[in-house]
Design a protein around this motif. Structure first.
Motif, short mmCIF file in Angstrom:
data_model
loop_
_atom_site.label_atom_id
_atom_site.label_comp_id
_atom_site.label_asym_id
_atom_site.label_seq_id
_atom_site.Cartn_x
_atom_site.Cartn_y
_atom_site.Cartn_z
N SER A 187 0.83 -1.20 0.00
CA SER A 187 0.00 0.00 0.00
C SER A 187 0.86 1.25 0.00
CB SER A 187 -0.93 0.02 1.21
OG SER A 187 -1.77 -1.10 1.19
N GLN A 205 -7.10 0.78 -0.04
CA GLN A 205 -7.46 -0.41 0.73
C GLN A 205 -8.61 -0.10 1.69
OE1 GLN A 205 -4.06 -1.90 2.79
NE2 GLN A 205 -5.02 -3.82 3.35
N ASP A 243 -6.21 -1.65 -4.57
CA ASP A 243 -5.61 -2.21 -3.36
C ASP A 243 -6.67 -3.04 -2.63
OD1 ASP A 243 -4.06 -2.78 -1.18
OD2 ASP A 243 -3.44 -0.71 -0.80
N GLU A 244 -6.58 -4.32 -2.77
CA GLU A 244 -7.54 -5.27 -2.18
C GLU A 244 -9.00 -4.91 -2.44
OE1 GLU A 244 -6.69 -6.77 1.67
OE2 GLU A 244 -4.57 -6.26 1.54
N GLY A 276 -3.01 -2.46 6.62
CA GLY A 276 -4.38 -2.94 6.72
C GLY A 276 -4.50 -4.30 7.38
MG LIG Z 1 -2.10 -2.61 2.37
#
Ligand SMILES: [Mg+2]
Ligand SMILES: Nc1ncnc2c1ncn2[C@@H]1O[C@H](COP(=O)(O)OP(=O)(O)OP(=O)(O)O)[C@@H](O)[C@H]1O
Lengths: 315, 503
Positions: B46, B88, B173-174, B405
């Motif tokens: 990230s 994220q 991001d995810e 995260g």
């Molecule tokens: Mg991350």
């Protein structure tokens, strides 16, 4: 924890303290009289009342709230206590009732906010007006004056050279520091301000603690009322006008975030002293009270701007 | 075929107080490719992306776009360079509507009224927002405040927003951490179309299956350094995992069935108008009950109702054999319940507080005497889970806001492990957690059930539900539409029931 990471994490606190020291140095250069023991004690004494209120304000602001009613609550507590004293009540009883009156007003604020779900700004704005009106009505607009020596000792007395109000202030701040850093109440204060929903979901009785916190803020306004009444030898229904603004300013200059969850009472004490030193120094320099207001306003803005850029710089 | 990379990042370095987040990282992105970034929690994925999006300033290295060096500096500049990002964590304004969020800062103004460019053309805005979301297979009222939407819906709004920017480089991001099968299908279809249009995508996910399905190349990061870049076609899962965690992973789902004890929770005929209909089930000591279902199927709502967050209209909840009225989370916790919520940022964590303070928040009572909290005992408890779950942090006093995260998620999990509830409701417990740590969390769940705890595990990760549950409930539109034992359940069967089939 190494010193470096400690400073990185608590840099803001040192920043305010450095600000205070620089300010003192400047005042000292401009007026040599500034740095005499008697003048410094004088500043501390004058700061005590605002500082005590600001300690309570810090609790409230840490929960992401605000209390606009402290000035009016101070007046209300003051006149209630004064009338008891005049009726011959024992000093101890009168003092207790004065503080309780403040605590009661604060608790009502807290209930309106936590149970009634009113925004803190609105609830305490209402209380600001109600408590002020209440004090005026109660005294028919006249001050209550003339108290016993034993009562006045609270403002005029000295213990090993330190004025009583300063002692009270230090006790309040030590206690507030202890509560905020060591106790459940303190932990929950920060947690509520940092994320109220997550705190409720963690099973904490947020309503109870919020009510208590506003109660404490009111109670400290009541305590400040004692010192003010004793100093002036008079309880005035119009006392404490605009004190809420000074208290909020001290808290914010001290680095407590209006968004809640971040800050500490040490900063607030330094913030209150900064305001006190400014007032005192500017007066020594013969700067008019009108210009003083402008300067203090600018200091608040600059302090918070600095704080914000410092925080951003860390990204 | 064009081979010059659209984007090159060279020798990127980024430090935070006490951590080197990125150390000499180089990375390149080709036109029209999906480039996967893989790495453990806290590896620096990230952070690298935030440097691209202008959220962070790099300490060293250079960024080239189309072969030319660029200074990014701030998010606006990044956008104008054609970079779009889905962070994220959700970044929506809760009080604004979905449409307002999507077009925040570039609201369409009314055509034909050149003198009033500041008047927003709501109709046009809502119309195109609706179209955009429909293109992603989502039908929702775009005028509703996003704060009222489910977290998966909010994620789709984020995706729609990023897609609508017409970026040439899109960072995700995810994006799928909170999505269910159906939305993931739609998202992947959309990604394929974007690729065909020449958009380059950087994609981060901890769901290994996805990488092979959508990725072209993969770069693995470990502790802030690049381990290597591979073509997906030639890579294998064990190889990637080894690159990522630097050790062998024995088993992805180390399920150990615990002996089943007494019934600890029984829900009977639970109703909440418009949300839950006639829900009945039971849960025993030592059991993991998986709950599957699609977006909006009522899984989270069921958990909230049991935990005393939402009122129920009718029905009974029996805890350890006694009918209980649970009016608040506080009451629920006193009865031995714990609820790990799906959205860590808004419901799970107090971001400005430290790792220790967050982990101990529900348990402060247990750590205090006469209102005074024992930091030492808190630190002991927190240290245990920091070690067990391998939470990557500079220390217990680090503020959780600064954790990655996945590490934040581990903190939320620890919170409920410390509080020692014996009926635990986990809503997406491994959201955003890397494969290595997932296995450790499953081990921990085994330990919990062996000690007699009962777990309800709500999850959109079907392999996880299948791999760890003793029994599986499938929800559809607020009802339970099927129950399977671990032995009989298959991905197929669950999906069918989740889509509403009854056979
Ligand atoms: Mg991350
Ligand atoms: N603002 C910050 N302040 C201090 N440390 C930070 C900050 N942001 C990230 N870090 C640290 O940098 C490292 C990399 O974090 P990053 O968020 O990039 O990880 P990640 O690879 O995205 O992990 P995850 O899979 O958990 O999302 C972590 O150790 C994290 O604690």
């Amino acid at each position: 924890m190494t010193l470096k990471t400690y400073v990185a994490q608590h840099g803001r606190q040192f920043g305010t303290l450095v600000g205070l020291l620089v300010l003192c140095a400047v005042m000292w250069i401009l007026t040599p009289h500034f740095l005499t023991i008697s003048n410094l004690l004088n500043i501390a004494e004058q700061t005590a009342i605002i500082a005590i209120i600001a300690a309570g304000m810090t609790f409230v602001i840490l929960t992401a709230g605000i209390d606009l009613s402290v000035g009016s609550v101070l007046a209300f507590s003051g006149v209630v206590m004064a009338s008891l004293l005049q009726k011959g009540a024992p000093v101890g009883v009168a003092l207790a009732v004065g503080v309780l009156a403040g605590f009661g007003c604060g608790t009502i604020n807290g209930l309106l906010i936590s149970v009634g779900r009113l925004p803190p700004f609105i609830a305490t704005l209402g209380m600001m007006s109600v408590a002020r009106g209440g004090s005026l009505l109660f005294t028919e607009g006249r001050p209550i004056s003339g108290f016993s020596e034993s009562f006045r000792y609270l403002a005029t007395g000295r213990v090993v050279g330190v004025p009583m109000p300063v002692l009270v202030m230090l006790t309040v701040f030590f206690t507030a520091w202890f509560v905020l850093t060591k106790t459940k109440l303190g932990r929950y204060t920060y947690a509520i301000g940092g994320n109220e929903e997550a705190t409720i979901l963690s099973g904490i009785n947020v309503r109870l603690y919020k009510t208590l916190i506003y109660g404490i803020c009111g109670g400290l306004a009541g305590l400040a009322a004692i010192l003010l009444t004793a100093r002036l030898n008079s309880a005035q229904p119009i006392a404490g006008m605009m004190y809420e603004l000074d208290a909020i300013a001290a808290t914010v200059i001290g680095g407590t975030s209006l968004m809640g969850g971040e800050g500490n009472v040490f900063g607030t004490l330094v913030g209150a002293l900064i305001i006190g030193v400014l007032r005192n120094g500017l007066t020594l320099l013969n700067i008019s009270s009108f210009a003083q207001q402008i300067i203090i306003g600018l200091v608040i803005i600059v302090a918070v701007l600095l704080d914000m850029t410092l925080k951003k710089g860390r990204r | 075929m064009e081979t010059e990379p659209v984007l090159q990042m060279r020798n990127i370095r980024k430090t935070f107080p006490g951590v080197i987040a990125l150390d000499d990282v180089s990375f390149d992105l080709r036109r029209g490719e999906v480039h996967i970034l893989l790495g453990e929690n806290g590896a620096g994925k990230s952070t690298l992306m935030k440097i691209l999006s202008g959220a962070y300033e790099r300490d060293g290295g250079e960024v080239l776009i189309d072969g030319r060096e660029v200074e990014i500096g701030n998010p606006r500049r990044s956008q104008s360079l054609g970079i779009g990002i889905i962070y994220q964590e959700l970044n929506l304004v809760p009080h604004l509507s979905a449409a307002e969020n999507i077009y925040l800062g570039r609201e369409p103004s009314r055509a034909g009224l050149p003198f009033l460019p500041f008047i927003v053309d709501r109709k046009a805005m809502n119309g195109s927002a609706r179209e955009l979301l429909a293109g992603l297979g989502v039908n929702l009222d775009v005028r509703r405040p996003v704060g009222e939407l489910s977290i998966a819906e909010q994620q789709m709004v984020e995706i729609a927003k990023a897609v609508s920017l017409d970026a040439r480089i899109l960072i995700m991001d995810e994006p799928t951490a909170v999505l269910t099968e159906r939305e993931i299908r739609e998202l992947f279809a959309r990604i394929r179309r974007l690729k065909a249009d020449g958009v380059s995508i950087i994609y981060i996910s901890h769901r290994m299956e996805e990488l092979f399905e959508i990725g072209d190349r993969v770069t693995v990061l470990r502790d802030g350094s690049v381990v290597g870049t591979r073509d997906i076609a030639g890579a294998t899962k064990p190889e990637l995992i080894r690159m990522m965690v630097n050790r062998e992973l024995t088993q992805q789902f180390p399920k150990v069935a615990a002996p089943r004890g007494k019934e600890v929770l029984r829900v009977e005929g639970l109703n909440r108008a418009g949300v839950l209909t006639d829900i009945s089930f039971s849960l025993c000591e030592g059991e993991i009950l998986g709950v599957a279902g699609l977006l909006g199927s009522g899984r989270t709502e069921l958990a909230r109702a049991i935990f005393g967050l939402d009122r129920i209209d009718s029905g009974g909840i029996h805890i350890k054999g006694r009918l209980q009225r649970i009016a608040s989370p506080r009451r629920a916790i006193n009865l031995g319940l714990g609820f790990l919520t799906e959205d860590r940022k808004t419901q799970g964590l107090v971001l400005p507080l430290s790792v220790r303070e967050n982990i101990c928040l529900p348990s402060v009572d247990a750590f205090s005497r006469m209102g005074v909290v024992s930091r030492r005992r808190e630190a002991e408890a927190a240290a245990k889970y920091r070690k067990d779950l391998r939470i990557k942090t500079t220390g217990l006093e680090q503020r959780v806001v600064n954790l990655s995260g996945g590490n934040q998620q581990k903190v939320v999990l620890s919170k409920w492990l410390v509080s020692r509830g014996d009926i635990l409701i986990f809503d997406e417990p491994t959201r955003g957690i890397d494969v290595g740590s997932k296995a450790e969390i499953y081990e921990l769940m085994n330990k919990l059930t062996a000690a007699g705890a009962a777990i309800i595990m709500i999850s959109s990760d079907l392999p996880e539900v299948l791999g760890m549950s003793d029994r599986i409930l499938v929800m559809h539109q607020g009802r339970i539409n099927g129950e399977f034992s671990a032995a009989e359940a298959t991905q197929e069967k669950i999906l069918h029931r989740a889509l509403g089939d009854t056979e």
